[in-house]
Design an enzyme around this catalytic site. Structure first.
Site, mmCIF file in Angstrom:
data_model
loop_
_atom_site.group_PDB
_atom_site.id
_atom_site.type_symbol
_atom_site.label_atom_id
_atom_site.label_comp_id
_atom_site.label_asym_id
_atom_site.label_seq_id
_atom_site.Cartn_x
_atom_site.Cartn_y
_atom_site.Cartn_z
ATOM 1 N N SER A 124 0.832 -1.199 0.000
ATOM 2 C CA SER A 124 0.000 0.000 0.000
ATOM 3 C C SER A 124 0.868 1.250 0.000
ATOM 4 O O SER A 124 1.993 1.242 0.536
ATOM 5 C CB SER A 124 -0.860 -0.030 1.268
ATOM 6 O OG SER A 124 -1.369 1.238 1.542
ATOM 7 N N TYR A 149 -2.281 -0.817 10.692
ATOM 8 C CA TYR A 149 -2.451 -1.329 9.330
ATOM 9 C C TYR A 149 -1.227 -0.988 8.483
ATOM 10 O O TYR A 149 -0.626 -1.862 7.844
ATOM 11 C CB TYR A 149 -3.718 -0.743 8.694
ATOM 12 C CG TYR A 149 -3.790 -1.023 7.210
ATOM 13 C CD1 TYR A 149 -4.093 -2.301 6.740
ATOM 14 C CD2 TYR A 149 -3.515 -0.024 6.272
ATOM 15 C CE1 TYR A 149 -4.123 -2.567 5.368
ATOM 16 C CE2 TYR A 149 -3.545 -0.286 4.914
ATOM 17 C CZ TYR A 149 -3.856 -1.554 4.466
ATOM 18 O OH TYR A 149 -3.875 -1.819 3.121
ATOM 19 N N LYS A 153 1.840 -3.493 6.805
ATOM 20 C CA LYS A 153 2.296 -3.577 5.401
ATOM 21 C C LYS A 153 3.796 -3.322 5.324
ATOM 22 O O LYS A 153 4.518 -3.998 4.593
ATOM 23 C CB LYS A 153 1.540 -2.562 4.539
ATOM 24 C CG LYS A 153 0.064 -2.857 4.375
ATOM 25 C CD LYS A 153 -0.178 -4.127 3.558
ATOM 26 C CE LYS A 153 -1.637 -4.463 3.411
ATOM 27 N NZ LYS A 153 -1.883 -5.785 2.824
HETATM 28 P P1 NAD Z 1 -10.945 -7.156 0.961
HETATM 29 O O1 NAD Z 1 -11.201 -7.112 2.417
HETATM 30 O O2 NAD Z 1 -12.103 -7.003 0.038
HETATM 31 O O3 NAD Z 1 -10.170 -8.488 0.582
HETATM 32 C C1 NAD Z 1 -9.341 -9.180 1.507
HETATM 33 C C2 NAD Z 1 -9.824 -10.612 1.530
HETATM 34 O O4 NAD Z 1 -9.011 -11.381 2.411
HETATM 35 C C3 NAD Z 1 -11.274 -10.746 2.023
HETATM 36 O O5 NAD Z 1 -11.977 -11.519 1.071
HETATM 37 C C4 NAD Z 1 -11.148 -11.458 3.365
HETATM 38 O O6 NAD Z 1 -12.266 -12.288 3.612
HETATM 39 C C5 NAD Z 1 -9.855 -12.217 3.195
HETATM 40 N N1 NAD Z 1 -9.105 -12.495 4.421
HETATM 41 C C6 NAD Z 1 -8.800 -11.635 5.424
HETATM 42 N N2 NAD Z 1 -8.059 -12.253 6.364
HETATM 43 C C7 NAD Z 1 -7.877 -13.534 5.935
HETATM 44 C C8 NAD Z 1 -7.197 -14.661 6.460
HETATM 45 N N3 NAD Z 1 -6.548 -14.603 7.632
HETATM 46 N N4 NAD Z 1 -7.225 -15.825 5.756
HETATM 47 C C9 NAD Z 1 -7.897 -15.900 4.570
HETATM 48 N N5 NAD Z 1 -8.549 -14.857 4.037
HETATM 49 C C10 NAD Z 1 -8.534 -13.693 4.699
HETATM 50 O O7 NAD Z 1 -9.824 -6.049 0.644
HETATM 51 P P2 NAD Z 1 -9.294 -5.520 -0.751
HETATM 52 O O8 NAD Z 1 -9.664 -4.093 -0.871
HETATM 53 O O9 NAD Z 1 -9.614 -6.459 -1.829
HETATM 54 O O10 NAD Z 1 -7.735 -5.550 -0.446
HETATM 55 C C11 NAD Z 1 -6.910 -6.649 -0.800
HETATM 56 C C12 NAD Z 1 -5.519 -6.392 -0.280
HETATM 57 O O11 NAD Z 1 -5.039 -5.165 -0.817
HETATM 58 C C13 NAD Z 1 -5.419 -6.257 1.240
HETATM 59 O O12 NAD Z 1 -4.228 -6.886 1.665
HETATM 60 C C14 NAD Z 1 -5.351 -4.769 1.450
HETATM 61 O O13 NAD Z 1 -4.673 -4.430 2.624
HETATM 62 C C15 NAD Z 1 -4.573 -4.321 0.220
HETATM 63 N N6 NAD Z 1 -4.814 -2.925 -0.147
HETATM 64 C C16 NAD Z 1 -6.100 -2.510 -0.380
HETATM 65 C C17 NAD Z 1 -6.345 -1.183 -0.686
HETATM 66 C C18 NAD Z 1 -7.751 -0.686 -0.914
HETATM 67 O O14 NAD Z 1 -7.971 0.533 -0.890
HETATM 68 N N7 NAD Z 1 -8.729 -1.536 -1.178
HETATM 69 C C19 NAD Z 1 -5.273 -0.266 -0.770
HETATM 70 C C20 NAD Z 1 -3.972 -0.740 -0.533
HETATM 71 C C21 NAD Z 1 -3.773 -2.075 -0.221
#
Ligand code: NAD
Ligand code: UDP
Length: 340
Positions: A124, A149, A153
């Site tokens: 991120s 958070y 990362k």
């Molecule tokens: P999201 O919450 O929709 O997807 C994350 C998925 O991981 C979910 O489906 C959740 O059920 C699953 N999950 C969580 N903990 C788990 C575990 N211990 N075991 C198995 N599954 C697990 O989030 P997203 O927006 O799709 O983000 C995906 C990744 O990208 C994350 O790591 C997030 O930190 C990173 N990210 C997201 C953003 C954003 O703005 N959406 C920005 C930067 C980074």
């Protein structure tokens, strides 16, 4: 050759799984559904005519991961699974370090045991911390993060670098996303936040369908064009395409590399409200509120490295982000919970 996608039922994961299936890849998804619905993957299957193998499981469960690695010819992993709400992380730091840091350690251990050597990690822009000048470049120091958070990362990136340095045959890419928004143009899959949305675009979309009364704009006294915060918004389908580009690049890197996934331009909150109104024809009432704790005034990505090395850049603009977001929200006012 199969790709394991952790967190593949979630927002960015489901769009990336769709892109992988469309390209003809075999995909296994592991997701504990803590922040997702399996309906996303059913819709991905309907859209692509192909299905990912889905396993409801937790990345902290090494027996689950070992079973997946032994049952499928997995050669690469795309690792989305984790918790992602900045504010919640300040209230539940242990949960964040357990899922994001300890979970990644378990995944790495299982990969090492199975001799699976290629990994793409969802990082991120938050790893650049509070004091980096904009635009953020991959060569800048990271750290100085202001939430559990963000720290999780940053820590995972450190772990991945150390691990890749010690195991030269591993190739690991961290993709530092800026602000992913929008939805697949079909309007069938999109972002489905639990409860009150933390992020700007899902909040705006819920105001538009009448689920929330008005948007609160967190601060109008920042040193920006109109006083509201500036971010680098990127269409989720461009984020998905970035993963495909990174996957193709994995064989060419040794050890660890990080790439920004952003558009390279910033928009203010009020510009985003305006663009959404134009795309949807719906007025978004808002009120100016005090700044949100920890929010930075403005940041956006330097995107040269991804362009030069991955051959990737965004192809969708702010209007497409808004149109696709609106189609998703209008057609699915309750997200995946049909008929609620
Ligand atoms: P999201 O919450 O929709 O997807 C994350 C998925 O991981 C979910 O489906 C959740 O059920 C699953 N999950 C969580 N903990 C788990 C575990 N211990 N075991 C198995 N599954 C697990 O989030 P997203 O927006 O799709 O983000 C995906 C990744 O990208 C994350 O790591 C997030 O930190 C990173 N990210 C997201 C953003 C954003 O703005 N959406 C920005 C930067 C980074
Ligand atoms: N924001 C806002 N109201 C909201 C949610 C967000 O004004 O309900 C602002 C926030 O202060 C920031 C921008 O919108 O300037 C993007 O916030 P978001 O939480 O989506 O992303 P992040 O802050 O994590 O980059």
């Amino acid at each position: 050759m199969t790709i394991l996608v952790t967190g593949g039922a979630g927002y960015i994961g489901s769009h990336t799984v769709l892109a992988l299936l469309e390209r003809g890849e075999d995909v296994v998804v592991v997701d504990n559904l803590s922040n997702a619905s399996a309906e996303s993957l059913r819709r991905v299957a309907a859209l692509t005519g192909k299905a990912a193998t889905f396993c409801q499981g937790d990345i902290r469960d090494i027996a689950c991961l070992n079973a997946l690695f032994s049952q499928h010819p997995i050669t690469r992993v795309i690792h989305f699974a984790g918790l992602k709400a900045v504010g919640e992380s300040t209230r539940k730091p242990l949960e964040y370090y357990q899922n994001n840091v300890a979970g990644t350690l378990v995944l790495l251990e299982a990969m090492r045991q199975a001799d699976v050597r290629q990994l793409i990690f969802s990082s991120s822009a938050t790893v650049y911390g509070a004091d980096s000048p904009v635009p953020y470049r991959e060569t800048m120091p990271t750290g100085g993060t202001s939430s559990p958070y963000g720290s999780s990362k940053f820590m995972v990136e450190q772990i991945l670098q150390d691990f890749a340095r010690a195991n030269a045959h591993f190739a690991i890419i961290a993709l530092r996303y800026f602000n992913p928004v929008g939805a697949h143009p079909s309007g069938r899959i999109g972002e489905d936040p639990l409860g009150i949305p933390n992020n700007l675009l899902p909040y705006i979309a819920q105001v538009a369908v009448g689920k929330r009364e008005k948007l609160g704009v967190f601060g109008a006294d920042f040193p920006t064009r109109d006083g509201t915060g500036v971010r680098d918004y990127i269409h989720v389908m461009d984020v998905a395409a970035g993963h495909l580009a990174a996957m193709d690049h994995l064989p060419q890197i040794s050890a660890f590399e990080a790439y920004n996934l952003g558009a390279g331009v910033g928009y203010t909150v009020l510009e985003m409200v305006n663009a959404f109104e134009q795309a949807s024809g719906v007025k978004i009432p808002y009120q100016i509120l005090p700044r949100r704790d920890g929010d930075l005034a403005a940041f956006w990505a330097d995107v040269h490295r991804a362009k030069q090395q991955l051959g990737w850049q965004v192809t969708r603009d702010i209007h497409q982000m808004m149109q696709d977001l609106w189609r998703w929200q209008k057609n699915n006012p309750h997200g995946y919970a049909v008929g609620e």
